[in-house]
Design a protein around this motif. Structure first.
Motif, mmCIF file in Angstrom:
data_model
loop_
_atom_site.group_PDB
_atom_site.id
_atom_site.type_symbol
_atom_site.label_atom_id
_atom_site.label_comp_id
_atom_site.label_asym_id
_atom_site.label_seq_id
_atom_site.Cartn_x
_atom_site.Cartn_y
_atom_site.Cartn_z
ATOM 1 N N PRO B 8 0.825 -1.206 0.000
ATOM 2 C CA PRO B 8 0.000 0.000 0.000
ATOM 3 C C PRO B 8 0.856 1.251 0.000
ATOM 4 C CG PRO B 8 0.187 -0.863 2.219
ATOM 5 C CD PRO B 8 0.918 -1.847 1.326
ATOM 6 N N SER B 9 0.249 2.397 -0.177
ATOM 7 C CA SER B 9 1.008 3.635 -0.127
ATOM 8 C C SER B 9 1.305 4.014 1.323
ATOM 9 C CB SER B 9 0.250 4.765 -0.820
ATOM 10 O OG SER B 9 -1.035 4.912 -0.266
ATOM 11 N N ASN B 10 0.383 3.668 2.197
ATOM 12 C CA ASN B 10 0.565 3.901 3.631
ATOM 13 C C ASN B 10 0.114 2.672 4.401
ATOM 14 O OD1 ASN B 10 1.337 6.846 4.396
ATOM 15 N ND2 ASN B 10 -0.121 7.058 2.736
ATOM 16 N N LYS B 11 0.839 2.359 5.454
ATOM 17 C CA LYS B 11 0.468 1.231 6.294
ATOM 18 C C LYS B 11 0.743 1.592 7.745
ATOM 19 C CE LYS B 11 -0.495 -3.114 7.334
ATOM 20 N NZ LYS B 11 -1.858 -3.696 7.118
ATOM 21 N N VAL B 12 -0.303 1.507 8.541
ATOM 22 C CA VAL B 12 -0.163 1.718 9.976
ATOM 23 C C VAL B 12 -0.432 0.389 10.655
ATOM 24 C CG1 VAL B 12 -0.958 2.978 12.001
ATOM 25 C CG2 VAL B 12 -0.919 4.106 9.766
ATOM 26 N N THR B 13 0.468 -0.027 11.500
ATOM 27 C CA THR B 13 0.319 -1.311 12.164
ATOM 28 C C THR B 13 0.728 -1.191 13.617
ATOM 29 O OG1 THR B 13 0.826 -3.684 11.960
ATOM 30 C CG2 THR B 13 2.655 -2.148 11.693
ATOM 31 N N GLU B 14 0.372 -2.202 14.361
ATOM 32 C CA GLU B 14 0.743 -2.225 15.769
ATOM 33 C C GLU B 14 2.031 -3.025 15.960
ATOM 34 O OE1 GLU B 14 -3.746 -2.010 17.728
ATOM 35 O OE2 GLU B 14 -2.599 -3.878 17.769
ATOM 36 N N SER B 87 9.573 1.842 11.467
ATOM 37 C CA SER B 87 8.826 2.921 10.830
ATOM 38 C C SER B 87 9.737 3.689 9.883
ATOM 39 C CB SER B 87 8.259 3.878 11.879
ATOM 40 O OG SER B 87 7.323 3.230 12.699
ATOM 41 N N ALA B 88 9.314 3.775 8.625
ATOM 42 C CA ALA B 88 10.126 4.416 7.588
ATOM 43 C C ALA B 88 9.337 4.357 6.278
ATOM 44 C CB ALA B 88 11.465 3.690 7.410
ATOM 45 N N VAL B 89 9.912 4.945 5.250
ATOM 46 C CA VAL B 89 9.380 4.762 3.900
ATOM 47 C C VAL B 89 10.210 3.672 3.223
ATOM 48 C CG1 VAL B 89 9.027 5.821 1.637
ATOM 49 C CG2 VAL B 89 8.600 7.150 3.720
ATOM 50 N N GLY B 108 6.991 4.520 -3.063
ATOM 51 C CA GLY B 108 7.265 4.123 -1.680
ATOM 52 C C GLY B 108 6.021 3.745 -0.895
ATOM 53 N N THR B 109 6.263 3.004 0.168
ATOM 54 C CA THR B 109 5.231 2.685 1.162
ATOM 55 C C THR B 109 5.671 3.275 2.487
ATOM 56 O OG1 THR B 109 4.528 0.597 0.146
ATOM 57 C CG2 THR B 109 4.120 0.867 2.504
ATOM 58 N N ARG B 110 4.830 4.120 3.044
ATOM 59 C CA ARG B 110 5.140 4.700 4.357
ATOM 60 C C ARG B 110 4.603 3.779 5.431
ATOM 61 N NH1 ARG B 110 6.855 9.401 6.112
ATOM 62 N NH2 ARG B 110 6.648 10.325 4.031
ATOM 63 N N LEU B 111 5.490 3.201 6.204
ATOM 64 C CA LEU B 111 5.115 2.281 7.278
ATOM 65 C C LEU B 111 5.235 2.975 8.618
ATOM 66 C CD1 LEU B 111 4.434 -0.583 8.336
ATOM 67 C CD2 LEU B 111 6.894 -1.021 8.398
ATOM 68 N N THR B 112 4.170 2.930 9.376
ATOM 69 C CA THR B 112 4.170 3.476 10.733
ATOM 70 C C THR B 112 3.819 2.368 11.696
ATOM 71 O OG1 THR B 112 3.450 5.636 9.915
ATOM 72 C CG2 THR B 112 3.203 5.210 12.280
ATOM 73 N N VAL B 113 4.709 2.109 12.631
ATOM 74 C CA VAL B 113 4.482 1.087 13.639
ATOM 75 C C VAL B 113 4.189 1.786 14.969
ATOM 76 C CG1 VAL B 113 5.421 -0.927 14.823
ATOM 77 C CG2 VAL B 113 6.059 -0.460 12.441
ATOM 78 N N LEU B 114 2.992 1.545 15.476
ATOM 79 C CA LEU B 114 2.584 2.218 16.712
ATOM 80 C C LEU B 114 3.002 1.441 17.953
ATOM 81 C CD1 LEU B 114 -1.009 3.230 15.595
ATOM 82 C CD2 LEU B 114 1.081 4.620 15.540
#
Lengths: 112, 114
Positions: B8-14, B87-89, B108-114
């Motif tokens: 995906p273009s953005n991914k937020v995960t735990e 967490s990074a692109v 790119g895919t922006r990954l954010t790990v919460l």
């Protein structure tokens, strides 16, 4: 690995020529020198590539001295849209992809 | 023709979850690269494919990271048990061959790990 060193940042004004120099003291005989441009939230984009002397295309020139230990990317008459990070990349000769290393790049800011 | 696409273009995960990032290279490009770019930093090489094989995995930061490429085309980067420092692109690029050929990058895919 052919380590590269570039200035962290540069400022310029619209219409000026900008020269960004990259040092690569341990460049290998068969290594090429490639420059990429990156805008925020985008992947890098190829600008120009050379091996020795001078290369020119529609957007930039690349000057490489005889010893090839440095190279200079020249952007003629920059505009605000040239504000970006510019990466110097050296390698490709030996087959190790880690040689294709992007450093931290040079943040060019073009001011009105 | 189509360029390199990533999803995906953005991914937020735990933290602790697994994620899969996909790259569709330019048709016919035999070489495929994965990079990681943290905020305000340069690109960090992760892995390189020539066809379906990965002759250079030296950049993978830990055994939680793996990648595969099937049919000489699509590639998937998998991060298991994600950590906040992941967490990074994540950028994918392809080229018509290895060596010094021009690399074409995806968005790119922006990954954010919460």
């Amino acid at each position: 690995l052919a380590k590269t060193t570039q200035p962290i940042s540069m400022d310029s004004y619209e219409g000026q020529e900008v020269n960004i120099t990259c040092s690569h003291n341990n460049i290998a005989t068969n290594d090429y020198i490639t420059w990429y441009q990156q805008f925020p939230s985008q992947g890098p984009r190829f600008i120009i590539q050379g091996y020795k002397t001078k290369v020119t295309n529609e957007v930039a020139s690349l000057f490489i001295p005889a010893d090839r230990k440095s190279s200079t990317l020249s952007l003629p008459r920059v505009s605000l849209s040239d504000t970006a990070v510019y990466y110097c990349l050296v390698g490709g000769a030996s087959g190790s992809a880690r040689q294709l290393t992007f450093g931290s790049g040079t943040q060019l800011t073009v001011l009105p | 023709g189509a360029g390199v696409s990533q999803s995906p273009s953005n991914k937020v995960t735990e933290k602790g979850k697994d994620v899969e990032l996909r790259c569709d290279p330019i048709s016919g490009h035999t070489a495929l690269y994965w990079y990681r770019q943290s905020l305000g930093q340069g690109l960090e090489f992760l892995i390189y494919f020539q066809g379906n094989s990965a002759p250079d995995k030296s950049g993978l930061p830990s055994d939680r990271f793996s990648a595969e490429r099937t049919g000489g085309s699509v590639s998937t980067l998998t991060i298991q048990r994600t950590q906040q420092e992941d967490s990074a692109v994540y950028l994918c690029a392809s080229s018509s061959g290895f060596s010094y050929n021009e690399q074409f990058f995806g968005p790119g895919t922006r990954l954010t790990v919460l």
